[in-house]
Enzyme design. Structure first.
Site: not given
Ligand SMILES: Cc1ncc(COP(=O)(O)O)c(C=O)c1O
Length: 395
Positions: A135, A220, A249
């Protein structure tokens, strides 16, 4: 008093199946609803409120910055942005920083950076290999990057240039690598996908492959970074260094902020090639600086390791007690409990009734991502409530 849930149905696009509680206040690991009911928060704003709710260090930094300077645009230099960039570089293996407003936006920027690297050094290579079950966010390109058909199917056709391969399988990455590949992008541990761990040597093998092929490794760390796994960044636990890392986050402990960090060699944007109106603004960066300073100065990650182990032990003892718990997995304060059937929603509601907020990460799994400042007492309280909820389901 307004019926807020009714107002939501009337005015808000129906994108969230919300838990039926309206939260109005938070303090540490606790939140209160509009009727004054108290809850222990093991959702943590979806792994965001790492110092807990309204931590004084963050609240004071934000209040002071709000009274001083909120927004200037990136046409000008501002101090909180540069202080936070310096702190991130001094405490990571990366050299350069760019700030965004969210995780998806940070990942978009990271992919643009990798494509720019490809256009400059890899004969225009632009494809990014990502993992099934990953994700990376909700923008169209990040939906294409996220290897989950439930996010992709409603929006076909997707932007090109993303190849989703089996997670935890370096051979799949090798097979998908072509002359068009500029990068591999992975979460060290898949969060939204269900707290999925790779084998211990997976990331090192991917790193070695990227080196061999001269392509970039993007990690990520939006969910795993800022101490959540018991080290400031997850890559430290795998003995590797990414070329690009994204954060969001926990970085602002609740104030929206994202970041792209890159090694010098991968920091290839030139003026005008990337930008943001709000990204890196003084308010968000003051929150980020206060959060990161506190995390580093107080060895929050070290504390997470201890309390995370305690939580894992307590969850595993529940697994001994209830046959229908099929797995307990996690590291630091990112853990999941999986069940033999789709009971996660009923459990979530039973926990809610008893004052504990949890997340249903899959129909048959709960995820726990409390603030990083919780102690063993809060673990005992949460697992006590969970025990009762599990008993009520079992009976
Ligand atoms: C690993 C990861 N990358 C990207 C995102 C996306 O972040 P945002 O919701 O701040 O766009 C999330 C959100 O849960 C995530 O867990």
């Amino acid at each position: 008093m307004n019926d807020w849930q009714e107002l939501e149905h009337k005015y808000f696009m129906h994108t969230f199946d919300r838990t039926p509680v309206t939260l109005v206040r938070g303090d540490g690991a606790r939140v209160w609803d509009e009727d004054g009911r108290e809850y222990l928060d093991f959702v943590g704003g979806w792994a965001v409120t790492c110092l807990g709710h309204s931590h004084p260090a963050v609240a004071e930094a934000v209040a002071e910055q709000a009274h001083t300077l909120i927004q200037t645009s990136n046409q000008f230099y501002t101090i909180p942005q540069l202080q936070l960039a310096e702190l991130l570089v001094q405490n990571s293996c990366l050299d350069k920083v760019f700030f965004s407003n969210s995780g998806a936006e940070a990942n978009e920027g990271a992919v643009k950076l990798a494509r720019r690297y490809g256009s400059r050094y890899l004969n225009g290579a632009y494809e990014v290999i990502t993992a099934m079950g990953s994700f990376h966010g909700r923008t169209l390109a990040m939906v294409a990057a996220s290897g989950q058909s439930k996010f992709q199917q409603p929006y076909l056709p997707l932007p090109v240039g993303f190849i989703n391969v089996e997670y935890n399988n370096v051979e799949a990455i090798k097979a998908a690598t072509t002359k068009q590949t500029c990068a591999v992008m992975l979460e060290p541990i898949q969060g939204e996908g269900g707290v999925n761990f790779p084998d211990d040597n997976y990331l090192a093998a991917v790193r070695a492959w990227c080196d061999q092929m001269g392509i970039l490794l993007i990690l990520d760390e939006i969910q795993t970074g800022i101490g959540r796994l018991g080290t400031l960044f997850a890559y430290e636990q795998y003995g590797i260094e990414p070329d690009i890392m994204t954060l969001a986050k926990g970085l602002g402990s609740g104030v929206p902020i994202g970041a792209i960090l890159a090694k010098e060699k991968a920091s290839v944007f030139t003026p005008g090639e990337h930008g943001s109106t709000f990204g890196g603004n003084p308010l968000a960066c003051a929150a980020g600086y206060a959060t990161l300073r506190f995390v580093i100065d107080n060895d929050v990650a070290g504390e997470v390791k201890k309390v995370g182990q305690y939580l894992a032990t307590r969850l595993k003892s529940l697994k001994q007690k209830f046959q229908f718990i099929t797995d307990v997995r996690g590291r630091g304060l990112l853990l999941a409990m999986e069940f033999s059937s789709d009971i996660a929603q009923s459990l979530l509601m039973a926990c809610l009734d008893n004052g504990l907020l949890v997340n249903r990460v899959k129909p048959n799994a709960l995820r726990f991502m409390p603030p990083l400042i919780i102690g063993n007492d809060e673990v005992d309280e949460a697992t006590g409530i969970l025990d009762e909820a599990l008993s009520s389901i079992a009976s």
